[in-house]
Design a protein around this motif. Sequence first.
Motif, short mmCIF file in Angstrom:
data_model
loop_
_atom_site.label_atom_id
_atom_site.label_comp_id
_atom_site.label_asym_id
_atom_site.label_seq_id
_atom_site.Cartn_x
_atom_site.Cartn_y
_atom_site.Cartn_z
N CYS A 1 15.51 -39.53 22.64
CA CYS A 1 16.65 -38.54 23.32
C CYS A 1 15.43 -37.05 23.90
CB CYS A 1 17.95 -38.37 22.11
SG CYS A 1 18.82 -39.74 21.43
N SER A 2 16.24 -36.56 24.63
CA SER A 2 15.35 -35.44 25.51
C SER A 2 16.12 -33.86 25.36
CB SER A 2 15.19 -36.23 26.43
OG SER A 2 14.54 -35.21 27.69
N TYR A 3 15.28 -33.26 24.64
CA TYR A 3 15.55 -31.60 24.44
C TYR A 3 15.90 -31.91 26.10
CZ TYR A 3 15.41 -27.12 23.37
OH TYR A 3 16.20 -25.62 23.83
N PRO A 4 14.64 -31.52 26.57
CA PRO A 4 14.45 -30.79 28.17
C PRO A 4 15.34 -31.37 28.79
CG PRO A 4 12.32 -31.13 27.26
CD PRO A 4 13.41 -31.81 26.48
N ASP A 5 15.62 -32.53 28.66
CA ASP A 5 17.09 -32.98 30.07
C ASP A 5 17.96 -33.88 29.90
OD1 ASP A 5 15.30 -33.55 32.16
OD2 ASP A 5 13.86 -34.62 31.28
N LYS A 6 18.19 -32.99 27.85
CA LYS A 6 19.51 -33.15 27.37
C LYS A 6 20.16 -34.77 27.91
CE LYS A 6 19.63 -28.98 26.52
NZ LYS A 6 18.09 -28.41 26.68
N LEU B 1 10.78 -38.94 33.18
CA LEU B 1 11.66 -38.29 31.85
C LEU B 1 10.66 -39.04 30.60
CD1 LEU B 1 15.51 -39.84 32.96
CD2 LEU B 1 14.79 -37.31 32.38
N LYS B 2 10.19 -39.81 30.22
CA LYS B 2 10.00 -40.14 29.05
C LYS B 2 8.94 -38.72 29.05
CE LYS B 2 6.76 -43.79 27.49
NZ LYS B 2 5.85 -45.19 27.51
N HIS B 3 7.47 -39.35 29.92
CA HIS B 3 6.69 -37.83 30.02
C HIS B 3 7.07 -36.22 29.31
CE1 HIS B 3 2.89 -35.56 30.85
NE2 HIS B 3 3.25 -35.30 32.05
N THR B 4 8.19 -35.75 30.66
CA THR B 4 8.90 -35.01 29.92
C THR B 4 8.88 -34.70 28.63
OG1 THR B 4 9.36 -33.95 32.68
CG2 THR B 4 9.87 -33.05 30.35
N HIS B 5 10.03 -35.91 28.08
CA HIS B 5 9.95 -35.86 26.76
C HIS B 5 9.01 -35.46 25.67
CE1 HIS B 5 11.91 -36.91 23.24
NE2 HIS B 5 11.35 -38.36 22.71
N ILE B 6 8.11 -36.77 25.72
CA ILE B 6 6.97 -36.68 25.03
C ILE B 6 5.99 -35.24 24.62
CG2 ILE B 6 4.21 -37.66 24.30
CD1 ILE B 6 5.27 -40.55 25.54
N TYR C 1 8.93 -34.44 12.14
CA TYR C 1 9.97 -35.10 13.14
C TYR C 1 11.85 -34.81 13.46
CZ TYR C 1 12.95 -38.92 14.45
OH TYR C 1 13.55 -39.78 15.71
N LEU C 2 11.61 -34.69 11.74
CA LEU C 2 13.49 -34.85 11.70
C LEU C 2 14.17 -33.04 11.63
CD1 LEU C 2 14.23 -36.43 8.80
CD2 LEU C 2 15.46 -36.72 10.41
N ILE C 3 13.67 -32.27 11.70
CA ILE C 3 13.94 -30.59 12.38
C ILE C 3 13.52 -30.60 13.41
CG2 ILE C 3 11.82 -29.40 11.72
CD1 ILE C 3 15.31 -28.81 10.94
N ILE C 4 12.76 -30.97 13.84
CA ILE C 4 12.16 -30.83 15.69
C ILE C 4 13.32 -31.56 16.17
CG2 ILE C 4 10.85 -31.71 17.83
CD1 ILE C 4 8.42 -31.29 15.63
N SER C 5 13.70 -33.12 15.87
CA SER C 5 14.79 -33.70 17.15
C SER C 5 15.99 -33.33 16.66
CB SER C 5 14.41 -35.43 16.17
OG SER C 5 13.06 -35.56 16.22
N ALA C 6 16.38 -32.50 15.33
CA ALA C 6 17.64 -31.86 15.12
C ALA C 6 18.08 -30.76 14.95
CB ALA C 6 18.25 -32.32 13.10
#
Length: 464
Positions: A128-133, A251-256, A308-313
């Motif tokens: 799930c990508s934060y930049p690309d929603k 998309l994958k590169h931007t997400h990582i 990981y949890l707080i970055i992702s949530a």
Amino acid sequence: KFCSKCGNQIKQDSQDNNEQMKQSEKTISNNISQNVDIEKNYTKYKYIGIFIAVILLLGLVSFGAYSYFAHKDTKQVEQNVTAEQNKENTASEDKNNAVKEDVKQPVEDIVNLEYTQNDIHYTREYFCSYPDKIMALHFTANKNNKINFNLSQSLIYPPEKIEKSKDGLSFIGTIKGNGLNYCIRIKILQEGGIINISNQEIEVKEANQATILYTVDTEYKQEYPSYKGENPQNNTLDIIQKAATKKYEKLKHTHISDYQSLYNRVKLTLTGDKASELLPTDSRIKQLQEGFTDDSSLKTLWCNLSRYLIISASRPGTLPSTLQGVWNTFEKAPWNGNFQSNINLQEMYWSCGPTRLNECEKAYIDWIVNLVKPGRITAQEYYGTQGWVSHSTGNIWGHTAPGDDILWGLYPCGAAWHCRHLWEHFSFTHDIDYLKKEAYPVMKEAAIFWLENLTPYGKHLIVT
């Protein structure tokens, strides 16, 4: 000299920074004396600084019920999206088929699954990508024309309208209870093969590889009192179109890159029993429960999981993390998906400053700021005083009144404890502009609430 927060040696230019800090603090002090709304009452002046300090210290006291995060498995990542492999590829399981599962540190924030079936090696990636929603699910095989699946969406609140396109589906409906409109868009990017679109199902046949793009939005906007203002159909259309243009690898590169820009700021290394590090995670946890304490790198894994949890949530522009983060598979979430403010919400954000995840705290700070207006009403209606207050339970609708049960619900320290985090954010960032314009006005009003609830007792003023 060494920093009292992190223990690191202070650089040579810290004297200049200290002078700037002293000057800024002097300015803030002047603003306090100029702007406090109760200038006519000298006694209240005397105690306003004391009560701001009390607000900051209240965060040190432990209240409420403790909770924990549960680690979701890869099946739950897919949530309600059902992706079924074609019968040709999902016939009865072969005992000789191998499933490779690597236990890794969450350094890329991607779920990887690999397996071999009928001499064909399949791979899947989810993120799930934060930049690309966007949520992306990518399917590949080591032979052509072997990707086959049916995709459908199971919804608690059925759509009022379903729109079909040549490569996807859109679901438009309303969430019962709060009346918010929602829009879900699913789009398929495939190489080879064909796509068949029915009313509520997408079929991919004989593709070489395929990517599922998934995005969802509602009308919700964190703005008191209506909490509406977004256009989910326009938002999701813009998101899906941009994502389709970027293609999967970008998309994958931007997400990582986005994830690692936060995750890589801190590294914890603990060395313990090497043999234990080769075991599956559940076996390592069982060892610990049985008293084996030499698996030090398991503690590293827990630390990294929490980051990981707080970055992702929790990121700028999102809502804060609830007790289960943002992961919920139930119609009614545990604790109603509320923000339990008598320790649970606060403890999820304790690590943000020490692990340099200040951006992740922004969602919590914005939510606190949004509580001030409804909190003023609660202060007036329940206590007859100025300032603002909140109690043990909060939600996305500005709830600040006492909770359902008097044993835990009548807890007026929620706002004070939230203010502790406003100050902690400043103490780790030294962002004077944030302190002046955002944090201090909120802290001041919370302090005024406590000031006006002081009760004379002998030679003292107390709260009861």
